[in-house]
Design a protein around this motif. Structure first.
Motif, mmCIF file in Angstrom:
data_model
loop_
_atom_site.group_PDB
_atom_site.id
_atom_site.type_symbol
_atom_site.label_atom_id
_atom_site.label_comp_id
_atom_site.label_asym_id
_atom_site.label_seq_id
_atom_site.Cartn_x
_atom_site.Cartn_y
_atom_site.Cartn_z
ATOM 1 N N ARG A 5 -15.591 -8.749 37.688
ATOM 2 C CA ARG A 5 -16.245 -7.461 37.498
ATOM 3 C C ARG A 5 -15.258 -6.428 36.982
ATOM 4 O O ARG A 5 -15.583 -5.605 36.127
ATOM 5 C CB ARG A 5 -16.865 -6.993 38.822
ATOM 6 C CG ARG A 5 -17.667 -5.700 38.679
ATOM 7 C CD ARG A 5 -18.290 -5.264 39.993
ATOM 8 N NE ARG A 5 -19.340 -6.174 40.407
ATOM 9 C CZ ARG A 5 -19.261 -6.955 41.461
ATOM 10 N NH1 ARG A 5 -18.181 -6.954 42.214
ATOM 11 N NH2 ARG A 5 -20.256 -7.756 41.781
ATOM 12 N N THR A 8 -14.783 -7.034 33.326
ATOM 13 C CA THR A 8 -15.950 -6.600 32.565
ATOM 14 C C THR A 8 -15.964 -5.090 32.394
ATOM 15 O O THR A 8 -16.164 -4.564 31.298
ATOM 16 C CB THR A 8 -17.246 -7.052 33.263
ATOM 17 O OG1 THR A 8 -17.222 -8.465 33.387
ATOM 18 C CG2 THR A 8 -18.463 -6.609 32.496
ATOM 19 N N ASP A 126 -30.005 -17.587 29.476
ATOM 20 C CA ASP A 126 -29.127 -16.889 30.398
ATOM 21 C C ASP A 126 -29.725 -15.530 30.717
ATOM 22 O O ASP A 126 -30.775 -15.149 30.178
ATOM 23 C CB ASP A 126 -27.705 -16.752 29.821
ATOM 24 C CG ASP A 126 -27.696 -16.108 28.446
ATOM 25 O OD1 ASP A 126 -28.278 -15.022 28.292
ATOM 26 O OD2 ASP A 126 -27.105 -16.691 27.521
ATOM 27 N N GLY A 128 -28.702 -12.552 30.003
ATOM 28 C CA GLY A 128 -28.714 -11.633 28.875
ATOM 29 C C GLY A 128 -29.985 -11.797 28.051
ATOM 30 O O GLY A 128 -30.585 -10.812 27.606
ATOM 31 N N LEU A 147 -13.358 -14.723 26.491
ATOM 32 C CA LEU A 147 -14.753 -15.143 26.517
ATOM 33 C C LEU A 147 -15.430 -15.053 25.164
ATOM 34 O O LEU A 147 -16.436 -15.723 24.939
ATOM 35 C CB LEU A 147 -15.531 -14.304 27.537
ATOM 36 C CG LEU A 147 -15.032 -14.397 28.979
ATOM 37 C CD1 LEU A 147 -15.865 -13.503 29.885
ATOM 38 C CD2 LEU A 147 -15.063 -15.836 29.470
ATOM 39 N N SER A 150 -19.905 -10.993 22.367
ATOM 40 C CA SER A 150 -20.904 -10.570 23.339
ATOM 41 C C SER A 150 -21.513 -9.262 22.844
ATOM 42 O O SER A 150 -21.230 -8.810 21.738
ATOM 43 C CB SER A 150 -20.271 -10.391 24.725
ATOM 44 O OG SER A 150 -21.248 -10.087 25.705
ATOM 45 N N ASP A 154 -25.226 -8.197 27.164
ATOM 46 C CA ASP A 154 -24.804 -9.511 27.653
ATOM 47 C C ASP A 154 -23.596 -9.407 28.571
ATOM 48 O O ASP A 154 -23.436 -10.215 29.487
ATOM 49 C CB ASP A 154 -24.486 -10.428 26.472
ATOM 50 C CG ASP A 154 -25.736 -10.791 25.680
ATOM 51 O OD1 ASP A 154 -26.851 -10.618 26.212
ATOM 52 O OD2 ASP A 154 -25.606 -11.248 24.535
ATOM 53 N N THR A 155 -22.746 -8.410 28.327
ATOM 54 C CA THR A 155 -21.586 -8.208 29.196
ATOM 55 C C THR A 155 -22.022 -7.765 30.582
ATOM 56 O O THR A 155 -21.492 -8.232 31.600
ATOM 57 C CB THR A 155 -20.641 -7.159 28.588
ATOM 58 O OG1 THR A 155 -20.217 -7.600 27.292
ATOM 59 C CG2 THR A 155 -19.420 -6.948 29.465
ATOM 60 N N LEU A 158 -23.294 -10.784 32.481
ATOM 61 C CA LEU A 158 -22.355 -11.868 32.779
ATOM 62 C C LEU A 158 -22.125 -12.110 34.278
ATOM 63 O O LEU A 158 -22.080 -13.272 34.699
ATOM 64 C CB LEU A 158 -21.013 -11.597 32.096
ATOM 65 C CG LEU A 158 -20.832 -12.209 30.706
ATOM 66 C CD1 LEU A 158 -19.502 -11.771 30.113
ATOM 67 C CD2 LEU A 158 -20.931 -13.720 30.747
ATOM 68 N N ASP A 161 -24.746 -14.378 35.538
ATOM 69 C CA ASP A 161 -24.586 -15.743 35.030
ATOM 70 C C ASP A 161 -23.486 -16.486 35.782
ATOM 71 O O ASP A 161 -23.613 -17.671 36.089
ATOM 72 C CB ASP A 161 -24.270 -15.721 33.533
ATOM 73 C CG ASP A 161 -25.444 -15.244 32.693
ATOM 74 O OD1 ASP A 161 -26.593 -15.428 33.127
ATOM 75 O OD2 ASP A 161 -25.209 -14.679 31.607
ATOM 76 N N VAL A 162 -22.394 -15.789 36.052
ATOM 77 C CA VAL A 162 -21.271 -16.409 36.764
ATOM 78 C C VAL A 162 -21.670 -16.738 38.208
ATOM 79 O O VAL A 162 -21.398 -17.837 38.710
ATOM 80 C CB VAL A 162 -20.038 -15.484 36.740
ATOM 81 C CG1 VAL A 162 -18.932 -16.040 37.627
ATOM 82 C CG2 VAL A 162 -19.523 -15.316 35.309
ATOM 83 N N ASP A 165 -23.826 -19.921 38.690
ATOM 84 C CA ASP A 165 -23.271 -21.229 38.333
ATOM 85 C C ASP A 165 -22.992 -22.028 39.607
ATOM 86 O O ASP A 165 -22.124 -21.647 40.403
ATOM 87 C CB ASP A 165 -21.975 -21.033 37.537
ATOM 88 C CG ASP A 165 -21.326 -22.355 37.134
ATOM 89 O OD1 ASP A 165 -21.984 -23.414 37.287
ATOM 90 O OD2 ASP A 165 -20.168 -22.336 36.681
#
Length: 259
Positions: A5, A8, A126, A128, A147, A150, A154-155, A158, A161-162, A165
């Motif tokens: 974070r 980002t 995803d 985004g 990465l 983007s 989308d950022t 993220l 998304d992480v 996983d």
């Protein structure tokens, strides 16, 4: 998660501070910053990632590479299913759920892609893309350290998304780290031919990657449609086909008879 974070937020802040940079592309107002990060990523790839990926592709048996790709692809299908359902694509979402169930059992935890052989199409979604389907604009183009390409949208997506996983929670940590490195190298190995073509063909590699990525990303978000404008244009064309304009027929000119 906190480190990711922080990265980002740092990237977004840096991009915002560089907003005064001039750019010929209105969707890339941070071009000078993005080019610097692009060159950094390119150098890291040239020095470290590409040589390792090349060795991996040349030395590792093909069936092993396929198994690695299938295994992590099966894990990714879980989040894809969730995003398809969040986007209202229930049919695709349930198909993804069936893919995971089939590959995780008869496919030996996903090492074998039995689902594709059974006719269940593989999707890739995803968060985004989900935000985009909800109407959230993409915002400017941003290149993230390590990465790659983007957008601001989308950022922001993220971290979700992480967090989604499943491999992120694998224990013990050393197995998780080995798997993460293997996944990254395997993904890079699958792009070796494309990167070689890019190096040979592109005069300005940054612009080539940016324009190609943005076009592909737009297609992913709108499932092949050219964004909201494209959908509106398609609707207008369909409406015009149903209600064609009436032809205007000129009245015949009056003729006068001579006596």
């Amino acid at each position: 998660m906190s480190k990711f974070r922080t990265l980002t937020l740092t990237v977004v802040a840096a991009a915002a501070l560089s907003g005064c940079a001039t750019s010929s592309n209105p969707r890339d107002p941070f071009e000078s910053y993005n080019r610097a990060v692009f060159n950094f990523n390119d150098k890291v790839d040239e020095v470290a990632l590409k040589p390792v990926a090349t060795a991996y592709k040349n030395v590792t048996p093909g069936f092993f590479q396929t198994g690695v790709s299938n295994f992590f692809g099966n894990l990714a299908d879980i989040w894809t299913a969730a995003n398809n359902l969040l986007q209202g694509k229930v049919g695709d979402g349930m198909s993804d759920v069936m893919r995971v169930a089939l590959n995780s059992t008869f496919g030996l935890l996903g090492v074998l892609d039995i689902a594709s052989e059974a006719g269940l199409q593989k999707h890739k979604e995803d968060f985004g893309q989900t935000l985009g389907s909800w109407g959230v604009p993409s915002g400017p183009y941003v290149v993230l350290p390590l990465l790659g390409p983007s957008t601001v949208r989308d950022t922001v997506a993220l971290p979700a998304d992480v967090a989604a996983d499943p491999w992120k929670y694998k224990e013990p940590v050393n197995v998780r780290n080995i798997g993460t490195v293997t996944r990254v190298v395997d993904q890079r190995a699958s792009l070796l031919d494309a990167s070689t073509l890019l190096e040979d063909a592109a005069l300005d590699r940054y612009e080539f990657v940016r324009d190609g990525w943005m076009q592909r990303r737009n297609s992913q978000v709108y499932d092949g449609e050219d964004g909201p404008k494209g959908k509106q244009k398609q609707a207008e064309q369909e409406d015009e086909a149903k209600n064609p304009p009436q032809a205007i027929i000129a009245a015949p000119a009056e003729t006068t008879s001579s006596l």
